[in-house]
Enzyme design. Structure first.
Site, PDB file in Angstrom:
ATOM      1  N   ASP A 207      31.061  22.604 -23.635  1.00  0.00           N
ATOM      2  CA  ASP A 207      30.568  23.469 -22.563  1.00  0.00           C
ATOM      3  C   ASP A 207      31.633  24.533 -22.308  1.00  0.00           C
ATOM      4  O   ASP A 207      32.777  24.397 -22.753  1.00  0.00           O
ATOM      5  CB  ASP A 207      30.337  22.601 -21.313  1.00  0.00           C
ATOM      6  CG  ASP A 207      29.880  23.424 -20.130  1.00  0.00           C
ATOM      7  OD1 ASP A 207      29.057  24.335 -20.322  1.00  0.00           O
ATOM      8  OD2 ASP A 207      30.358  23.162 -19.011  1.00  0.00           O
TER       9      ASP A 207
ATOM     10  N   PHE B  83      18.525  25.784  -5.964  1.00  0.00           N
ATOM     11  CA  PHE B  83      18.809  26.218  -7.333  1.00  0.00           C
ATOM     12  C   PHE B  83      18.461  25.105  -8.324  1.00  0.00           C
ATOM     13  O   PHE B  83      18.658  23.935  -8.038  1.00  0.00           O
ATOM     14  CB  PHE B  83      20.299  26.552  -7.465  1.00  0.00           C
ATOM     15  CG  PHE B  83      20.715  26.902  -8.865  1.00  0.00           C
ATOM     16  CD1 PHE B  83      20.647  28.200  -9.323  1.00  0.00           C
ATOM     17  CD2 PHE B  83      21.178  25.922  -9.740  1.00  0.00           C
ATOM     18  CE1 PHE B  83      21.034  28.527 -10.617  1.00  0.00           C
ATOM     19  CE2 PHE B  83      21.559  26.235 -11.037  1.00  0.00           C
ATOM     20  CZ  PHE B  83      21.486  27.541 -11.464  1.00  0.00           C
TER      21      PHE B  83
ATOM     22  N   ARG C 169      31.685  36.012 -14.340  1.00  0.00           N
ATOM     23  CA  ARG C 169      30.360  35.421 -14.090  1.00  0.00           C
ATOM     24  C   ARG C 169      29.637  36.310 -13.091  1.00  0.00           C
ATOM     25  O   ARG C 169      30.187  36.652 -12.045  1.00  0.00           O
ATOM     26  CB  ARG C 169      30.501  34.008 -13.529  1.00  0.00           C
ATOM     27  CG  ARG C 169      31.075  33.021 -14.521  1.00  0.00           C
ATOM     28  CD  ARG C 169      31.537  31.742 -13.848  1.00  0.00           C
ATOM     29  NE  ARG C 169      30.473  31.027 -13.187  1.00  0.00           N
ATOM     30  CZ  ARG C 169      29.640  30.161 -13.779  1.00  0.00           C
ATOM     31  NH1 ARG C 169      29.793  29.937 -15.077  1.00  0.00           N
ATOM     32  NH2 ARG C 169      28.714  29.532 -13.120  1.00  0.00           N
TER      33      ARG C 169
ATOM     34  N   GLY D  64      25.333  28.008 -20.538  1.00  0.00           N
ATOM     35  CA  GLY D  64      24.199  28.670 -19.892  1.00  0.00           C
ATOM     36  C   GLY D  64      24.525  30.089 -19.474  1.00  0.00           C
ATOM     37  O   GLY D  64      23.679  30.798 -18.942  1.00  0.00           O
TER      38      GLY D  64
ATOM     39  N   ASP E 131      31.680  18.925 -18.463  1.00  0.00           N
ATOM     40  CA  ASP E 131      32.111  18.423 -17.157  1.00  0.00           C
ATOM     41  C   ASP E 131      30.995  18.331 -16.134  1.00  0.00           C
ATOM     42  O   ASP E 131      31.192  17.777 -15.055  1.00  0.00           O
ATOM     43  CB  ASP E 131      33.206  19.337 -16.596  1.00  0.00           C
ATOM     44  CG  ASP E 131      32.654  20.680 -16.145  1.00  0.00           C
ATOM     45  OD1 ASP E 131      33.028  21.163 -15.074  1.00  0.00           O
ATOM     46  OD2 ASP E 131      31.822  21.250 -16.875  1.00  0.00           O
TER      47      ASP E 131
END
Length: 1115
Positions: A395, A526, A580, A661, A802
């Site tokens: 990840d 979410f 992000r 993602g 994680d």
């Protein structure tokens, strides 16, 4: 007084749905109406049972499970044959080792189950308080029944699944942590049912007459009736003095119990090799038995040999059918040679894995001071698999990065805001052309900052109630997502501060130090599918607003098209910088529309069937026609030594794939920073952007796949074995693919042109040194791992992550590693191993994995080797005793060979051996390649060990045989007999196989010395003991004084020493040749280094310079 709150009754809750799979719970176990007959429903009690056995079923159940193992069942059959058929060896010789193995395993499993029983009793016998007849009644937890009203106080764990009726707070809220369920340590807010908020005492709660209709128990933690009302067993009450709740699910029907399931059994490559070797040795056993049976009847075809004068047959023997007699003889030979199958190896392997796993837990390098924890081993069955990994799937957020978010900048209506200024409005613009960075409208700025303060699930951790602005500077924010805390803190920097919740109202302090209150009407949570969240709030003036934040791909399609372009520029640039990004939107909701929306949301939440699908549909309808306000950029810093770890794994020949993602640009920037992609790496893209150039996406995808395959097949050799070496000699390639393109590949239409999409894609992946998969859903991560697992050659896969979204790929891969991160502990709880940081993966694989594999591979080969050495002389002996099934060794030696004489040295070796220093293994990753592909358990090494055992077994037998050609070996002219012959062979055998292990040992400790020399000393001691020297009461048995008499001959001493030397000579010669070669290689290397230092500098740039992003290599 009767109160009937508005729980979803049967008539409303289900609507037109079939009320299948529902249950009715009467609060307090009181009937709703006194006129109706009350029939108590039968539900399970509140006992938790995680244990496997009971006192009564332990023996039969455990024995059944153990005898399902082929080796155990085989030895049971051999034992039964020895009991029922007249065999040459005592049943004890097979029964005792089998009994030892079964007993040790049963004790281990029984102890583990006892620990589970003890843990169950701690929970079941814990004290709880039930409200009965308006009084607090103390009970044991296991006695709670469905319908009981339970009182829970602060810091206590909920004893079952409860519906929250009331709490000590005015607004009926309570705070809960669910760390033991999903690993999230943040506080979650739960709300009491509105009709029962005021029932805050035992007397008032006892007057309640109500029924709850709810669905039958389901394992999903997040799909439950009124999740804001449901308190799950295992969660803990925090920051709330007391609550009352009614039990709806108890015992094994609670969500925690339904989620408790054993992980699927993962089998290591070594275990598969053991099974293959067992089949080979079983075939050798059957061949030996068949050869001896055949030759026995060939031998007996001569009448004199069949029935000599001194051994006449009985009448019964003459009348026995020859076929039956042949079958009995075959079984007898099977029994005689059965020790070639090493039953004790299974116990030794289990002990090695169990004890060896402690070295990971004890490793101080894995200790992290920040979380005050080290590594954890959840399963010890896969230790050696750590040394065989081919693919690493990782990840990004929280694994390669810190998951410690910092608010960097934002844009409002296309205007960039960064940093803090002294201006009154708290906003500033950074460098750049002024037209581009001009300020947005003041109202839009405030609207954006209010959105950041309201659209979240952040809780405030504070001892006292927050009131006003005086305490705002001391607020501590808590949330399951670090992003949310970063955004709330970012808004605070610009003058808008979220100061908490009160009576269902969110309170915000604006730039003018005024408190604004917004009634929180609904939270649209979410999830990884929607990739956005929303809140519906009501202002003090009565306006109803929806605020939404989410990924650009989830928000842009739901806003006005003309608003997208300006914000999109910022989002893409921020993603390129590795930040992000989240987009923020809002819309006003008319009162009439809100009534309809509210009704739809309540109906969806109350639904007993397909609740999630209905809520998703309503959310989808609400979050449309929004207005885009702006976007945020948050930085997630790279973890310490993440780049060095990736480089080491790459140098070790492992392929590293990043599955995330995140947006492609953000993920790509992180991949350059952590050196997954080098500046020299040529990137091949299979993304939505690259395939949208064509009207028909599948055609364009097919073209790209063919183009990339041609390029890679031309560049790399066909031999996959030399592929790892080719990476350093040829151009490196990296692949980038996104979730939608992957779906197109996996779910392509079934016409002839696209059937091979998947196979071409896999060919491309196998030739690339690194792969980045972005915009991945959790299920897609697992699909990719499964796809690689099923490749030709079955490569070993490892997944590391994680968060909860990584659990699917962790469970799917051969080895799952969980990071003890900030996204909860679900990944760590579901993994095989958990470590605090990504950097620990380097030592875990390159050092621990390497050593575990070498140790257990040597253990397996050594076991088969020493057992073949043991049985081959027994087989050869049959040629000299007329195939009479006469044993060569005494029964005591047969029984104790594997249990006592040769077991401890190999166990110590398999735990402590370090053929290469740990620091060397960590600093030179290329050493990992030498053991890849199960190298030490392939056919070549197996044949080497087998031929070595055959050679040594032949030396043992014929060396002793030639010694016995002298008719007398003693001075008094006494002749040695059968048992002396066998004892000499056995003595040479025990010393040779033990000294062979001593020759193989490179890392000596006092434990190795103790068990190796101690085992040899014990053998000598036991032989004297068994021969009646130490224990005179053993006079009657056949070994009386044999060992002592044997050692009284000088010829025997010389023969034993000579045979040991001859047996070990090939091994000694091999060691000498290896050392000479190693020294020669070192000399050549030092000469090469000297010449290289005089030559020109290499063209390869230093690693430091290769960390910077280079966009020029995108194909």
């Amino acid at each position: 007084m009767q109160r009937v709150p508005s729980f979803p009754p049967a008539s409303e809750c289900a609507g037109e749905e079939k009320r299948v799979g529902t249950r009715t719970v009467f609060v307090g176990n009181h009937p709703v109406s006194e006129t109706e007959a009350y029939i108590a429903q039968k539900f399970c009690d509140n006992r938790i049972v995680s244990s496997k056995y009971t006192l009564w079923n332990f023996l039969p159940k455990n024995l059944f499970e153990q005898f399902r193992r082929i080796a155990n069942f085989y030895f049971l059959i051999i034992f039964l044959v020895q009991v029922t058929v007249d065999t040459p060896t005592s049943p004890v010789t097979s029964g005792l080792p089998l009994f030892f193995v079964i007993t040790v395993t049963a004790i281990k499993q029984g102890y583990e189950d006892w620990l589970r029983h003890r843990a169950d009793n701690e929970v079941n016998k814990s004290t709880v308080y039930i409200i009965e007849n308006a009084r607090r009644v103390r009970k044991e937890s296991e006695k709670i029944k469905v319908g009981d009203v339970v009182e829970v106080q602060a810091d206590e764990t909920f004893p079952c699944d409860l519906i929250l009726l009331s709490s000590c707070t005015i607004d009926g809220t309570c705070y809960v942590t669910t760390a033991s369920l999903d690993g999230e340590s943040n506080c979650k807010t739960h709300y009491a049912v509105r009709d029962t908020i005021e029932l805050c005492t035992a007397e008032s709660i006892d007057t309640l007459r109500a029924a709850i209709e709810c669905e039958q128990p389901q394992p999903d933690l997040y799909k439950s009736l009124g999740p804001e009302n449901l308190l799950l067993k295992g969660a803990t009450l925090k920051n709330t003095r007391k609550i009352y709740g009614v039990a709806v699910y108890t015992g094994m029907e609670t969500k925690m119990a339904l989620n408790y399931q054993g992980k699927s059994q993962k089998r290591s490559a070594v275990e598969k090799s053991i099974n293959a070797f067992l089949i080979v040795y079983l075939f050798i056993l059957l061949t030996k038995a068949a050869v001896c049976t055949t030759l026995k009847y060939v031998w007996q075809s001569t009448p004199y040999n069949d029935e000599p004068w001194y051994n006449q047959k009985t009448q019964k023997e003459r009348e026995t059918l020859k076929v039956l007699k042949m079958f009995t003889d075959f079984l007898s030979f099977m029994v005689l040679f059965n020790f070639i199958i090493p039953v004790s190896m299974y116990v030794t392997v289990e002990m090695q894995k169990f004890l060896g796993s402690f070295f990971i837990s004890w490793d101080k390098d894995f200790y992290d001071e920040e979380i005050n924890e080290g590594a954890l081993v959840n399963t010890s069955d896969l230790n050696e698999e750590l040394g065989q990994v081919d693919y690493v799937f990782t990840d990004k957020t929280g694994t390669l990065t810190e998951n410690s978010m910092e608010f960097i900048e934002c844009c409002i209506d296309g205007h960039k805001y960064k940093g803090v200024t002294q201006e009154a409005d708290g906003l500033s613009q950074t460098d750049g052309p002024l037209p581009y960075f001009d300020k947005a409208d003041k109202n839009r700025e405030e609207l954006f900052l209010r959105a950041l303060c309201l659209c979240h699930t952040v809780e405030i951790k504070t001892n006292d109630a927050v009131d006003g602005v005086t305490e705002s500077a001391e607020l501590t924010y808590m949330s399951s997502s670090p992003d949310e805390i970063a955004l709330v803190k970012g808004a605070k920097r610009y003058g808008f501060t979220f100061v908490g919740m009160r009576n269902g109202h969110m309170r915000v302090e604006n730039q003018r130090k005024e408190i604004e209150e917004y009634e929180l009407l609904h939270t649209l949570n979410f999830d990884s599918v929607r990739r956005r969240m929303s809140v519906v709030v009501k202002t003090q003036s009565g306006d109803i607003l929806l605020f939404c934040k989410g990924a650009d791909s989830a928000v842009f399609p739901r806003v006005q098209n003309h608003e997208i372009e300006l914000t999109k520029v910022h989002v893409e640039r921020n993603a390129m910088d590795g930040y992000r990004t989240l987009c923020v939107a809002f819309k006003e909701i008319a009162p009439d529309d809100y009534e309809r929306i509210n009704r739809q949301l309540i109906e969806a939440k109350m639904a007993l069937q397909d609740r999630e699908e209905k809520m998703e549909k309503v959310f989808d309808e609400i979050e449309t026609n929004m207005n885009l306000i702006g976007a945020t950029a948050v930085e997630d810093k790279l973890q310490d030594q993440a780049a060095e770890t990736i480089e080491a794994l790459h140098a070790a020949g492992l392929k590293v794939w990043v599955l995330t993602g995140d947006k492609m640009e953000t993920a790509k920037s992180t991949c350059y920073a952590c050196r997954l992609f080098q500046t020299s790496t040529e990137l091949l893209e299979l993304t939505t952007k690259t395939i949208q150039e064509s009207e028909r996406k599948e055609d364009r995808l097919h073209e790209l796949l063919i183009e990339y395959r041609k390029k890679l097949l031309h560049e790399f050799p066909k031999s996959t074995r030399s592929l790892r070496k080719a990476w350093t000699e040829h151009q490196e390639y990296g692949l980038i693919i996104d979730g939608s393109t992957l779906s197109l590949i996996l779910n392509s239409s079934q016409d002839s042109g696209s059937n091979n999409y998947k196979s071409i894609f896999l060919q491309i992946c196998m030739k690339c040194t690194a792969v980045l998969c972005c915009r991945m859903a959790p299920l897609q991560k697992a699909q990719i791992v499964r796809m690689v697992k099923n490749l030709k050659g079955s490569p070993i896969t490892l997944s590391i992550g994680d968060g909860a979204n990584d659990v699917s790929m962790i469970l799917e891969s051969h080895v799952g590693i969980g990071i003890k991160g900030k996204e909860g502990r679900q990944a760590a709880r579901n993994s095989d191993y958990s470590v605090p940081k990504f950097k620990h993966l380097k030592k875990l694989l390159l050092a621990h994995g390497h050593l575990y594999y070498v140790r257990i591979a040597h253990l397996v080969q050594y076991f088969f080797y020493k057992n073949l050495c043991f049985i081959l002389p027994q087989f050869l002996y049959q040629f000299f005793c007329g195939f009479s099934q006469q044993p060569l060794y005494d029964a005591a030696y047969l029984t104790m060979y594997n249990i006592c004489f040769t077991s401890l040295p190999i166990l110590a070796y398999s735990l402590l051996e370090q053929h290469i220093n740990i620091d060397t293994l960590t600093s030179d990753p290329r050493l990992y390649m030498k053991i890849s592909g199960n190298a030490m358990l392939q056919l070549g090494p197996f044949l080497y060990w087998t031929f070595l055992a055959a050679f040594e077994g032949t030396v043992f037998f014929f060396g002793t045989y030639f010694l016995f050609q002298t008719s007398s070996l003693e001075e008094n002219a006494k002749v040695y007999g059968n048992w002396t012959f066998g004892t000499i062979v056995f003595t040479v055998l025990v010393f040779t196989v033990t000294l062979k292990l001593a020759l193989d040992t490179r890392f000596w400790t006092w434990i190795n010395h103790f068990v190796i020399w101690g085992s040899l000393a014990f053998y000598v001691f036991f032989s004297f003991f068994w021969g009646g020297i130490i224990w005179p009461f053993l006079k009657q048995q056949r070994m009386y004084f044999v060992f002592a008499q044997m050692l009284s001959s000088v010829s025997t001493w010389l023969a034993i020493v000579l045979l040991i030397f001859i047996s070990l000579f090939p091994e000694i010669l091999l060691i000498v040749l290896k050392n000479v070669r190693r020294r020669s290689a070192r000399r050549n290397l030092s000469c090469k280094k000297a010449s290289d230092s005089l030559s020109t500098r290499p063209s390869v740039r230093p690693l430091l310079l290769r960390t910077f992003s280079d966009e020029s290599n995108i194909l």
